[in-house]
Design a protein around this motif. Structure first.
Motif, PDB file in Angstrom:
ATOM      1  N   THR A 175      -1.545  -3.078 -12.366  1.00 56.50           N
ATOM      2  CA  THR A 175      -1.568  -1.954 -13.301  1.00 56.50           C
ATOM      3  C   THR A 175      -1.253  -0.615 -12.636  1.00 56.50           C
ATOM      4  OG1 THR A 175      -3.967  -1.724 -12.988  1.00 56.50           O
ATOM      5  CG2 THR A 175      -3.221  -3.093 -14.827  1.00 56.50           C
ATOM      6  N   SER A 176      -0.913  -0.629 -11.352  1.00 59.93           N
ATOM      7  CA  SER A 176      -0.621   0.626 -10.653  1.00 59.93           C
ATOM      8  C   SER A 176       0.710   1.194 -11.120  1.00 59.93           C
ATOM      9  CB  SER A 176      -0.587   0.403  -9.145  1.00 59.93           C
ATOM     10  OG  SER A 176      -1.833  -0.082  -8.663  1.00 59.93           O
TER      11      SER A 176
ATOM     12  N   LEU B  51      -1.010   9.038  -7.933  1.00 55.38           N
ATOM     13  CA  LEU B  51      -1.240   7.602  -7.891  1.00 55.38           C
ATOM     14  C   LEU B  51      -2.712   7.323  -8.118  1.00 55.38           C
ATOM     15  CD1 LEU B  51      -0.239   4.720  -7.333  1.00 55.38           C
ATOM     16  CD2 LEU B  51      -0.606   5.149  -4.890  1.00 55.38           C
ATOM     17  N   GLN B  52      -3.003   6.697  -9.247  1.00 56.28           N
ATOM     18  CA  GLN B  52      -4.359   6.257  -9.563  1.00 56.28           C
ATOM     19  C   GLN B  52      -5.369   7.396  -9.437  1.00 56.28           C
ATOM     20  OE1 GLN B  52      -3.324   1.702  -8.156  1.00 56.28           O
ATOM     21  NE2 GLN B  52      -4.412   3.015  -6.753  1.00 56.28           N
TER      22      GLN B  52
ATOM     23  N   LEU C 210      -1.759  -1.207  -4.096  1.00 53.77           N
ATOM     24  CA  LEU C 210      -1.194  -1.366  -5.431  1.00 53.77           C
ATOM     25  C   LEU C 210      -1.665  -2.665  -6.061  1.00 53.77           C
ATOM     26  CD1 LEU C 210       2.536  -0.234  -5.074  1.00 53.77           C
ATOM     27  CD2 LEU C 210       0.509   1.143  -5.583  1.00 53.77           C
TER      28      LEU C 210
ATOM     29  N   GLN D 236      -3.533   3.823  -0.605  1.00 49.78           N
ATOM     30  CA  GLN D 236      -4.052   3.068  -1.740  1.00 49.78           C
ATOM     31  C   GLN D 236      -3.281   1.766  -1.933  1.00 49.78           C
ATOM     32  OE1 GLN D 236      -5.688   4.948  -5.311  1.00 49.78           O
ATOM     33  NE2 GLN D 236      -4.512   6.762  -4.750  1.00 49.78           N
TER      34      GLN D 236
ATOM     35  N   GLN E  57       0.852  -1.182   0.000  1.00 52.27           N
ATOM     36  CA  GLN E  57       0.000   0.000   0.000  1.00 52.27           C
ATOM     37  C   GLN E  57       0.892   1.237   0.000  1.00 52.27           C
ATOM     38  OE1 GLN E  57      -3.345   0.363   2.904  1.00 52.27           O
ATOM     39  NE2 GLN E  57      -2.271   2.197   3.610  1.00 52.27           N
TER      40      GLN E  57
ATOM     41  N   TYR F 111      -8.046  -3.093  -3.257  1.00 52.52           N
ATOM     42  CA  TYR F 111      -8.124  -2.076  -4.301  1.00 52.52           C
ATOM     43  C   TYR F 111      -9.570  -1.948  -4.765  1.00 52.52           C
ATOM     44  CZ  TYR F 111      -7.515   0.186  -8.843  1.00 52.52           C
ATOM     45  OH  TYR F 111      -7.604   1.033  -9.913  1.00 52.52           O
TER      46      TYR F 111
END
Length: 273
Positions: free
Chosen positions: A189-190, A201-202, A186, A184, A180, A258
């Motif tokens: 696709t992160s 991030l995202q 991971l 968030q 994390q 996620y």
């Protein structure tokens, strides 16, 4: 004796148009613009153009301030907060959809167990266990070089994208079951990307200090961090300029699953006519 100056031929040579007593007639030049005047006129024309452009751009506002940059920063923060709210609502809806799908899919218990294992590996389910948290931070304001080190450049005093990536990669290599970054989780696709002094991030924006938490064997995780060449180089900047570096161990930590989109976005070739 006769004088040759009195001869008729000599008197003809003294006609007015042959006389040398009067200066020759020169053509009259018309007065023109001097280069200095032309340059002055060009400068005033350019100044007028600048004033008009400034007036049209300002629209009654003060264009000498950084208000536009502040507004852009505020807008970025607002969008980041909005994305956080949408992620929460999306996670709730996805949980409801998954519950309905499991109830009506007619799968066996063995198939459900296999699906749970895959979801756990994919990072879409909560994960609990012993963990290690790494905290990275910029050097303190006004930081200078410690004795024996050269004077720092501005880039030497801040966290860069490669520093965060080095931590994440080392934790994966150390057998992390889940990671994390900030708040968030991971997934495959992160992407950990930095723009300036912020982490994106995202779809959300973060400022230092940055935290990276990994669930797994704490001894192996710490050993992998210490063995990373990139992080060994980072430690030199910690000693030289005071960049932040802290490693904490936890008996039990629960990483959230996620909850963002899992759709893949990729480039498509242009269809030729």
């Amino acid at each position: 004796m006769s004088n040759s100056a009195d001869s008729p031929e000599q008197s003809t040579d003294r006609s007015p148009h042959r006389s040398t007593d009067r200066p020759p007639v020169r053509p009259v030049r018309r007065p023109g613009l001097r280069p200095v005047r032309l340059l002055t006129a060009a400068v005033f024309a350019l100044a007028g153009l600048i004033f008009v452009t400034s007036f049209n751009t300002a629209k009654g506002t003060n264009i000498r301030t950084d208000d536009s940059l502040l507004k852009l920063s505020d807008l970025t923060r607002q969008r980041s907060d909005k994305n956080k709210e949408l992620e929460k609502s999306t996670g709730v809806v996805r949980g409801e959809v998954d519950a309905l799908a499991r109830r009506d899919d007619g799968s066996t218990e063995a198939e459900d167990a296999k699906l749970g294992v895959l979801e756990k590996a994919a990072g879409t389910k909560k994960l609990a266990g012993g963990a290690v948290t790494v905290t990275l931070n910029d050097a303190p304001p006004g930081a200078t070089a410690n004795p024996g080190y050269p004077k720092p450049h501005p880039n030497d005093l801040v966290i860069h994208q490669q520093d965060l990536q080095a931590v994440v990669n080392a934790l994966w290599q150390g057998g992390a079951q889940g990671i994390q970054v900030m708040d968030q989780r991971l997934i495959s696709t992160s992407a950990v990307r930095c723009v300036g002094n912020t982490l994106i991030l995202q779809g959300r924006v973060y400022s230092p200090p940055y935290t990276v938490t990994a669930v797994g064997d704490r001894g192996r995780l710490k050993q992998s961090l210490a063995a990373s060449p990139a992080l060994q180089n980072y430690q030199l900047y910690v000693k030289a300029y005071g960049l932040g570096w802290k490693v904490d161990e936890h008996e039990t930590v629960t990483l959230p699953g996620y909850s963002g989109t899992v759709d893949l976005h990729y480039a498509k070739p242009v269809q030729q006519p």
